[in-house]
Design a protein around this motif. Structure first.
Motif, mmCIF file in Angstrom:
data_model
loop_
_atom_site.group_PDB
_atom_site.id
_atom_site.type_symbol
_atom_site.label_atom_id
_atom_site.label_comp_id
_atom_site.label_asym_id
_atom_site.label_seq_id
_atom_site.Cartn_x
_atom_site.Cartn_y
_atom_site.Cartn_z
ATOM 1 N N GLY B 59 47.746 48.589 43.762
ATOM 2 C CA GLY B 59 47.280 48.023 42.507
ATOM 3 C C GLY B 59 45.771 47.844 42.511
ATOM 4 O O GLY B 59 45.018 48.784 42.746
ATOM 5 N N ARG B 60 45.318 46.618 42.307
ATOM 6 C CA ARG B 60 43.878 46.348 42.254
ATOM 7 C C ARG B 60 43.273 46.142 43.646
ATOM 8 O O ARG B 60 42.067 45.943 43.767
ATOM 9 C CB ARG B 60 43.641 45.090 41.407
ATOM 10 N N PHE B 61 44.092 46.182 44.655
ATOM 11 C CA PHE B 61 43.635 45.895 46.016
ATOM 12 C C PHE B 61 43.561 47.173 46.854
ATOM 13 O O PHE B 61 44.458 48.000 46.800
ATOM 14 C CB PHE B 61 44.584 44.901 46.693
ATOM 15 N N THR B 62 42.478 47.291 47.626
ATOM 16 C CA THR B 62 42.316 48.394 48.564
ATOM 17 C C THR B 62 41.871 47.832 49.895
ATOM 18 O O THR B 62 40.890 47.079 49.962
ATOM 19 C CB THR B 62 41.267 49.409 48.071
ATOM 20 N N ALA B 63 42.601 48.202 50.952
ATOM 21 C CA ALA B 63 42.229 47.804 52.302
ATOM 22 C C ALA B 63 41.668 49.019 53.025
ATOM 23 O O ALA B 63 42.221 50.106 52.941
ATOM 24 C CB ALA B 63 43.435 47.252 53.051
#
Lengths: 112, 117
Positions: B59-63
């Motif tokens: 979603g809006r998160f990237t690691a």
């Protein structure tokens, strides 16, 4: 699915009184279990961990002790609380294959 | 030197901003890298995890993990007020033979993020 229960959510205890916090895990067997404390700062301090029944490792010598009487039960205790024992206590279990930890909702302990 | 160092913040951004949270580490044995989100007076919840180097998006998160630099990041796009929380990075190394079992996690100190409307 696995769930972790921790109680009580909040606790106010006088100095010198005993303490018993309980944590139980459901949906998994033979988990690694952990007790952390989170003080006024944001970091997590590892207090105890257990890889099996009756097996307890202490990370920080202090006024607390831990026990694991059953596979999925982890108890944090003190015989006489100190003011410095106040804090937010968290129980966690570890999914060993990936090293992922899952936390309970915590107990906020205030020693007065 | 701590095994894991995390930018302490606090961080305050307007709604819709891109947020970058970072940790560096010294133990080259770390293999799993995690981000936890902790709302006030609640236990940390696992937000994302990554094995070894690379990117992972949800979603809006990237690691992101860069093992060569011993550096991990969490990016939050289109940040929302509901993202306001403390973010903790954590890492684990395998124990024992075979590398299929993991022991303790090592945590960063956490970054307090506030997203204001």
């Amino acid at each position: 699915s696995q769930t972790i229960h921790q109680w009580p959510a909040t606790l106010v205890q006088p100095v010198g009184s005993p303490l018993s916090l309980e944590c139980t895990v459901e949906g998994t067997s033979n988990p690694n279990l952990y007790w952390y404390r989170q003080a006024a700062g944001r970091g997590l301090q590892l207090l105890f961990y257990s890889v099996g029944i009756g097996q307890i490792s202490s990370e920080v010598p202090q006024n607390l002790s831990a026990s694991r009487p059953q596979d999925r039960q982890f108890i944090l205790s003190s015989k006489k609380l100190l003011l410095s024992d106040s804090g937010f206590y968290l129980c966690a279990w570890l999914r060993r294959r990936q090293g992922l930890a899952f936390f309970g909702q915590g107990t906020r302990l205030t020693v007065v | 030197q701590k095994e894991v160092e995390q930018d302490p913040g606090p961080l305050s951004v307007p709604e819709g901003a891109i947020v970058s949270l970072n940790c560096t580490y010294s133990n080259s044995a770390f293999q799993y890298f995690m981000w936890y989100r902790q709302y006030s007076r609640k236990g940390p919840e696992l937000l994302m995890y990554t094995y070894s180097s690379g990117n992972k998006e949800d979603g809006r998160f990237t690691a992101q993990v860069d093992k060569s630099s011993k550096y991990i990041s969490l990016f939050i796009r289109d940040s929302q007020p509901s993202d306001s929380a403390t973010y903790l990075c954590a890492m684990s190394a395998s124990i024992g033979a075979g590398g299929t079992s993991y022991g303790k996690l090592t945590f960063g100190q956490g970054t307090i993020l506030t997203v204001h409307p």
